[in-house]
Design a protein around this motif. Structure first.
Motif, PDB file in Angstrom:
ATOM      1  N   VAL A  54       0.800  -1.216   0.159  1.00  0.00           N
ATOM      2  CA  VAL A  54       0.189   0.005  -0.026  1.00  0.00           C
ATOM      3  C   VAL A  54       0.873   1.431  -0.009  1.00  0.00           C
ATOM      4  O   VAL A  54       0.667   2.202  -0.995  1.00  0.00           O
ATOM      5  CB  VAL A  54      -1.095  -0.145   1.267  1.00  0.00           C
ATOM      6  CG1 VAL A  54      -1.481   1.379   1.387  1.00  0.00           C
ATOM      7  CG2 VAL A  54      -1.992  -1.061   1.033  1.00  0.00           C
ATOM      8  N   CYS A  57       2.787   1.681  -3.274  1.00  0.00           N
ATOM      9  CA  CYS A  57       1.949   2.319  -4.416  1.00  0.00           C
ATOM     10  C   CYS A  57       1.509   3.630  -4.235  1.00  0.00           C
ATOM     11  O   CYS A  57       1.654   4.404  -5.227  1.00  0.00           O
ATOM     12  CB  CYS A  57       0.830   1.191  -4.604  1.00  0.00           C
ATOM     13  SG  CYS A  57       0.955  -0.508  -5.246  1.00  0.00           S
ATOM     14  N   THR A  58       1.265   3.807  -3.247  1.00  0.00           N
ATOM     15  CA  THR A  58       0.753   5.497  -2.957  1.00  0.00           C
ATOM     16  C   THR A  58       1.847   6.379  -3.268  1.00  0.00           C
ATOM     17  O   THR A  58       1.604   7.402  -3.842  1.00  0.00           O
ATOM     18  CB  THR A  58       0.181   5.313  -1.558  1.00  0.00           C
ATOM     19  OG1 THR A  58      -0.940   4.276  -1.156  1.00  0.00           O
ATOM     20  CG2 THR A  58      -0.153   6.701  -1.367  1.00  0.00           C
ATOM     21  N   GLN A 182      -2.181  -1.018  -7.426  1.00  0.00           N
ATOM     22  CA  GLN A 182      -2.770  -0.495  -5.985  1.00  0.00           C
ATOM     23  C   GLN A 182      -4.407  -0.723  -6.008  1.00  0.00           C
ATOM     24  O   GLN A 182      -4.900  -1.085  -4.826  1.00  0.00           O
ATOM     25  CB  GLN A 182      -2.755   0.915  -6.242  1.00  0.00           C
ATOM     26  CG  GLN A 182      -3.222   1.723  -4.839  1.00  0.00           C
ATOM     27  CD  GLN A 182      -3.421   3.259  -5.330  1.00  0.00           C
ATOM     28  OE1 GLN A 182      -3.820   3.554  -6.328  1.00  0.00           O
ATOM     29  NE2 GLN A 182      -2.805   4.042  -4.369  1.00  0.00           N
ATOM     30  N   LYS A 288      -2.523  13.104  -3.826  1.00  0.00           N
ATOM     31  CA  LYS A 288      -1.782  12.193  -3.540  1.00  0.00           C
ATOM     32  C   LYS A 288      -0.310  11.967  -2.993  1.00  0.00           C
ATOM     33  O   LYS A 288       0.197  11.344  -2.229  1.00  0.00           O
ATOM     34  CB  LYS A 288      -1.661  11.274  -4.921  1.00  0.00           C
ATOM     35  CG  LYS A 288      -2.762  10.566  -5.300  1.00  0.00           C
ATOM     36  CD  LYS A 288      -2.753   9.701  -6.691  1.00  0.00           C
ATOM     37  CE  LYS A 288      -4.171   8.849  -6.870  1.00  0.00           C
ATOM     38  NZ  LYS A 288      -4.308   7.839  -6.170  1.00  0.00           N
ATOM     39  N   VAL A 427     -10.463   2.707  -3.320  1.00  0.00           N
ATOM     40  CA  VAL A 427      -9.974   3.539  -4.507  1.00  0.00           C
ATOM     41  C   VAL A 427     -10.560   4.303  -5.062  1.00  0.00           C
ATOM     42  O   VAL A 427     -11.867   4.327  -5.287  1.00  0.00           O
ATOM     43  CB  VAL A 427      -9.130   2.444  -5.720  1.00  0.00           C
ATOM     44  CG1 VAL A 427      -8.556   3.483  -6.498  1.00  0.00           C
ATOM     45  CG2 VAL A 427      -8.105   1.605  -5.003  1.00  0.00           C
TER      46      VAL A 427
END
Length: 456
Positions: A54, A57-58, A182, A288, A427
């Motif tokens: 997590v 990917c973030t 993700q 993000k 998501v």
């Protein structure tokens, strides 16, 4: 469509029921309840299994979509500075309350408690600064994902994110691929969440069965004082800062994160809610890059609840053993433990080991007293985790505001319930990052178009 969404409400109702059932079993059959501990441990391990992918990917998606690398460094520097200041404030509040309450007066150290304190001191050996810094570097590029070390994953993700950023258009296919990964990771996480009632039942039953009522009664003063201090810090200090700087109500923000708080309360670990915090902060309107840097950094360096815990526990032990700490000793010891506890936030039991390790290095004669709070550490760990989690959420909104990466109009709609969070995928496809600077893209103030039969 509505019926499918309602299933997630049943999940969290089941978690509440499981907690109550676990408490009942813990009181009725303590021996059986203690044996249920693996259920809680197993669920937390399932969540921890997902944390590295997590975070990776973030962060990679967040940094890779920003063209100006300096902006990422500015966000990281601001986050670290903020966490340092707030941990110091929490430390000061804990010192004031602890000295006023004088917890621990009248308690006596038993032989069993003495041995428990020695065991925790061995587990809490302090790292030197060079050792801590070297530990951030993983053995290989992929070992960061298998070792369960948040800071190692953070380092690898930052390197990959900046590399993709430097690749420009050539890196876009990789970014799209990581975006698909993700979605897969969050889908798996949503599946794991259905095991939450079982994990909550086992964790709560085990701690109640092992602790019992008598231990809680004898240690009620420090527990009440600690919980009260945490509440004051969250609602007065963090709440005022959030309202003044962003105009957002802390009550509305914490209500929005209600399910995450329930999850933390039942597992006693803020790590169990880390992936959901990342998803929800992006959905709220924070870009993000800010979410990807602030939240993982906060889990390693934002020690608001831990600072309060270490402060009050140290004063409690010193008073209980008849060896009170002078103000100078208090500040020196606790500043040392704040540094020693880096990277341990969110891990159940890490605070106790840090406490014992700090006392061993500064006041060895007080280490035996750690055994006095072993019985209630599980309950204090919950308040510690909840406070750290609330601090991370508030910090993300604040840093998003200060870096102009927070969509306040969207946040108003989300907090009012007019743009619900998708519990099925975790998501948010409608809330992207602008290619030029990573700022949040405004979303119309209305529910999103249904996708795959589920409201987004």
């Amino acid at each position: 469509m509505a019926a499918r969404r309602d299933k997630t409400h049943y999940l969290y109702i089941a978690v509440i029921g499981a907690v109550l059932l676990g408490i009942a079993v813990g009181f009725a059959a303590p021996g059986v309840a203690v044996e249920l501990k693996p259920l809680g441990t197993g669920f937390v391990n399932l969540i921890k299994m997902m944390i590295s992918p997590v975070i990776f990917c973030t962060i990679v998606l967040g940094i890779g979509s920003v063209r100006k690398a300096a902006k990422v460094g500015a966000v990281g520097g601001l986050a670290l500075g903020y966490f340092m200041v707030m941990s110091t404030v929490a430390l000061a509040i804990g010192l004031v309350v602890g000295n006023l309450l004088e917890p621990g007066s009248g308690l006596h150290l038993t032989e069993a408690a003495r041995h428990a304190g020695e065991a925790q001191a061995k587990a809490g050996g302090a790292q030197s600064t060079p050792e801590f810094l070297l530990a951030i570097i993983p053995t290989t590029l992929v070992s960061a994902f298998t070792g369960g070390q948040v800071l190692q994953t953070l380092l690898v993700a930052l390197l990959c994110g900046f590399a993709l950023q430097a690749m420009g258009p050539a890196g876009e296919p990789l970014l799209r691929g990581i975006g698909h990964v993700q979605k897969l990771v969050f889908r798996v996480l949503a599946m794991i969440m259905w095991a939450a009632p079982v994990g909550a039942f086992g964790a709560i039953a085990a701690v109640v069965g092992a602790t019992g009522v008598d231990a809680l009664k004898s240690l009620a003063v420090i527990m009440i004082g600690f919980y009260t201090t945490c509440l004051l810090f969250v609602f007065v200090v963090l709440g005022t800062l959030l309202r003044v700087c962003t105009g957002v109500s802390v009550f509305a923000l914490l209500r929005y994160l209600g399910r995450e708080f329930l999850l933390i309360l039942s597992t006693s670990s803020s790590e169990s809610a880390l992936p959901r915090l990342i998803a929800k902060m992006e959905h709220l309107g924070v870009s993000k890059p800010v979410v990807g840097i602030t939240v993982p950094t906060g889990y390693s360096f934002n020690l608001d609840g831990t600072a309060i815990y270490l402060t009050m526990s140290s004063l409690f032990i010193a008073e209980a053993m008849g060896k009170p700490l002078a103000i100078g000793e208090q500040i020196s010891l606790l500043l040392f433990m704040i540094v020693a506890s880096k990277g341990a936030a969110g891990v159940t039991g890490a605070g106790l080991a840090t406490l014992a390790g700090g006392l061993q290095s500064h006041r060895p004669e007080l280490v035996d007293g750690v055994g006095l709070i072993v019985g209630i550490d599980r309950f204090m760990s919950e308040a510690r985790a909840l406070t750290n989690f609330a601090g991370n959420a508030v910090a993300t909104v604040l840093i998003g505001t200060w870096t102009k990466e927070f969509d306040r109009d969207r946040a108003t709609e989300v907090l009012a319930g007019r743009f619900p969070f998708d519990e099925t995928t975790l998501v948010d496809d409608t809330h992207g990052a602008r290619e030029d600077d990573g700022a949040a893209t405004p979303v119309p103030a209305q529910p999103a178009t249904p996708k795959d039969g589920v409201p987004a």
